[in-house]
Scaffold this active site. Sequence first.
Site, PDB file in Angstrom:
ATOM      1  N   HIS A 113      45.658  73.147  50.309  1.00 57.90           N
ATOM      2  CA  HIS A 113      44.841  72.107  49.414  1.00 57.90           C
ATOM      3  C   HIS A 113      44.498  70.791  50.521  1.00 57.90           C
ATOM      4  O   HIS A 113      45.573  70.276  51.028  1.00 57.90           O
ATOM      5  CB  HIS A 113      45.848  71.445  48.358  1.00 57.90           C
ATOM      6  CG  HIS A 113      46.092  72.732  47.342  1.00 57.90           C
ATOM      7  ND1 HIS A 113      47.175  73.121  46.597  1.00 57.90           N
ATOM      8  CD2 HIS A 113      44.863  73.598  46.831  1.00 57.90           C
ATOM      9  CE1 HIS A 113      46.808  74.024  45.526  1.00 57.90           C
ATOM     10  NE2 HIS A 113      45.516  74.344  46.023  1.00 57.90           N
ATOM     11  N   GLU A 116      46.782  67.487  50.774  1.00 57.69           N
ATOM     12  CA  GLU A 116      47.990  67.567  50.976  1.00 57.69           C
ATOM     13  C   GLU A 116      48.464  67.656  52.690  1.00 57.69           C
ATOM     14  O   GLU A 116      49.041  68.264  52.910  1.00 57.69           O
ATOM     15  CB  GLU A 116      48.670  68.825  50.228  1.00 57.69           C
ATOM     16  CG  GLU A 116      48.064  68.820  48.788  1.00 57.69           C
ATOM     17  CD  GLU A 116      48.747  70.106  48.033  1.00 57.69           C
ATOM     18  OE1 GLU A 116      49.234  70.915  48.422  1.00 57.69           O
ATOM     19  OE2 GLU A 116      48.175  70.166  46.792  1.00 57.69           O
ATOM     20  N   HIS A 248      53.069  72.592  50.197  1.00 59.41           N
ATOM     21  CA  HIS A 248      52.100  71.922  49.468  1.00 59.41           C
ATOM     22  C   HIS A 248      52.556  70.495  49.455  1.00 59.41           C
ATOM     23  O   HIS A 248      53.928  70.261  49.436  1.00 59.41           O
ATOM     24  CB  HIS A 248      51.761  72.533  48.181  1.00 59.41           C
ATOM     25  CG  HIS A 248      50.842  73.720  48.236  1.00 59.41           C
ATOM     26  ND1 HIS A 248      49.838  73.786  47.786  1.00 59.41           N
ATOM     27  CD2 HIS A 248      51.244  75.053  48.824  1.00 59.41           C
ATOM     28  CE1 HIS A 248      49.185  75.072  47.932  1.00 59.41           C
ATOM     29  NE2 HIS A 248      50.241  75.858  48.345  1.00 59.41           N
ATOM     30  N   GLU A 321      56.923  72.394  47.554  1.00 59.72           N
ATOM     31  CA  GLU A 321      55.975  71.060  47.357  1.00 59.72           C
ATOM     32  C   GLU A 321      56.931  69.887  47.747  1.00 59.72           C
ATOM     33  O   GLU A 321      58.061  69.760  47.423  1.00 59.72           O
ATOM     34  CB  GLU A 321      55.988  71.157  45.826  1.00 59.72           C
ATOM     35  CG  GLU A 321      55.231  72.139  44.963  1.00 59.72           C
ATOM     36  CD  GLU A 321      53.765  71.859  45.102  1.00 59.72           C
ATOM     37  OE1 GLU A 321      53.329  70.768  45.580  1.00 59.72           O
ATOM     38  OE2 GLU A 321      52.821  72.648  44.428  1.00 59.72           O
TER      39      GLU A 321
HETATM   40  O1  3K0 Z   1      52.889  78.608  43.402  1.00 58.21           O
HETATM   41  C1  3K0 Z   1      52.615  77.753  42.927  1.00 58.21           C
HETATM   42  O2  3K0 Z   1      53.373  77.392  42.019  1.00 58.21           O
HETATM   43  C2  3K0 Z   1      51.624  76.931  43.561  1.00 58.21           C
HETATM   44  C3  3K0 Z   1      51.641  75.260  42.980  1.00 58.21           C
HETATM   45  C4  3K0 Z   1      50.487  74.550  43.585  1.00 58.21           C
HETATM   46  C5  3K0 Z   1      49.128  74.914  43.120  1.00 58.21           C
HETATM   47  O3  3K0 Z   1      48.430  75.626  43.615  1.00 58.21           O
HETATM   48  O4  3K0 Z   1      48.870  74.710  41.663  1.00 58.21           O
HETATM   49  N1  3K0 Z   1      50.925  73.007  43.316  1.00 58.21           N
HETATM   50  S1  3K0 Z   1      49.753  71.788  43.892  1.00 58.21           S
HETATM   51  O5  3K0 Z   1      48.489  72.299  43.770  1.00 58.21           O
HETATM   52  O6  3K0 Z   1      49.982  70.403  43.232  1.00 58.21           O
HETATM   53  N2  3K0 Z   1      50.193  71.759  45.333  1.00 58.21           N
HETATM   54 ZN    ZN Z   2      48.707  72.124  46.995  1.00 58.86          ZN
END
Ligand code: 3K0
Ligand code: ZN
Length: 373
Positions: A113, A116, A248, A321
Site C-alpha cells: 500500500h 504505508e 503494512h 501492521e
Molecule cells: O492480511 C490482512 O489482514 C491485511 C490487512 C491490511 C489490508 O490489506 O486491508 N490492512 S491495511 O490496508 O490497513 N494495511
Molecule cells: Zn496496508
Amino acid sequence: MRIRPTGLLIVIATCVLMPAQVGLARTMVSGLDDATLTVPGGTTDFPPGYEDYHTYAEMMADITAIAAAHPDIVAVSSIGLSYEGREIPIVKISDNVNVDENEPEILIDGLHHAREHLATEQALEIISMLVDGYGTNPRITRLVDTRVWWIIPMVNPDGSEWDIHGGHFHRWRKNRQPNGPGQPIGTDLNRNYSFDWGCCSGSSGHPGSEYYRGPAPFSAPETQDVRDFVESRVIGGKQQITVHLTFHSTGEEVLWPWAHTSATTGEGMTRDDHRVFVALGTAMAQRNGYTAEQSDKLYPTDGDEIDWMFGAQGIFSFTIELYPKGGGGSNRWYTPESLIGPETTRNNSAVLYLASKADCPWKVIGKAAQYCG
Ligand code: 3K0
Ligand code: ZN
Ligand code: CA
C-alpha cells in the site's frame, strides 16, 4: 550442500542503481514514454519534515551500496517491473549468497500500500540489522549462515512515488495501473492475489474503491512479480520459503490467515497448521507488544497476500501492521521521521524469532518429528 542454478532472478548490475537507474528501466520496457518513468512532478524527496524516509531512488541506492559493501552475504536482484516500469528489487542475504544453497528461506516484503511508507523503512531496518549484526552478534550470524533471507522493500514503487509527488502526501493506497478510459486509477494489490479472489465481500469490484481487486486475479504486474518469484522458489517440488512477513501500517497487529473467513481450518489449513499460526503469531506479539489475531477478526479481506502464501504455497505467512495503534485519523500513515528508528527496531526480535523457526515451523507445537522428519 546442494547447489542450484540461479534460476529466474536477473541480477541488477550496479549501474542500474545509480541516478541513471530509471534510464535502464526504460531500455527494458517498450511502449513507455519518459513521463511514465520519471518521478511525478519532478519530486526528489519526501515532503518537508519527512526526508528521512526513502524515496524509490534512495532505497535503490541504499541497498546497492549495502550489497557492494558486503558482497559475501548480500545480493540485489529484481523480481520484475512495476506497471510504470520500475524494477522491483529483492535483497538476498545469506552466507555464500551467490550460491543457491539448501537452507530454510524467509521472505519479507513491504509497501503493498503506497502510503504505508514505514513498511519500506521496516524492511530496510531488517537488512541493516542482519548486515550490522553479521560477525558481531552470534544469534544474527547463525541466522544469516543457516537461512536464506529474501527482502522486497517496496512492492508498490509507483504508488509510493505518486503518494509523495508535489511536496505533500496524497493518502494513495493502490498501484498506478489505469482501469480504462474515464475510470479511476489503481488496484489494491492486497486484494489482487488469486486465492479465493473476490470470494467474500472482502474487496470491491469498482475501480473507484480503495479496495478494488482488479479485473482478474494477478492482473497487477506487481502481484505477478511477487507470485513469479515465490513460485520460482519451488525446487524439486518443494517450496523453499517456509515463513513470510508482509509489513503494512497501521494498527500494531500480528495477523495470520485466514483473512477471508473466520474459519480456523479448511481449504488446506489443518488444526495443527492453525496451532502453529497462533503460536508463532502470539510469540511475535509478545516481542513487539502488538495485538495477535486471525486476520479476519480485523475485517475480512479476500485476494490478500497471506491467504495466497499459505493457501497456494503452504508458507506460514503473517501481516504485521506497524505503528501506530488503532485510530490515528486520516494522516495516521505519516509517522514522524523521529519514530522510524524506535518503531522499526521494535520488531527486530519478532523477526529473528520467526526466522529461528523457519527450519520447521511445526516445532513450536512440538511436532517437528511428525512434519519435518
Ligand atoms: O492480511 C490482512 O489482514 C491485511 C490487512 C491490511 C489490508 O490489506 O486491508 N490492512 S491495511 O490496508 O490497513 N494495511
Ligand atoms: Zn496496508
Ligand atoms: Ca547460505
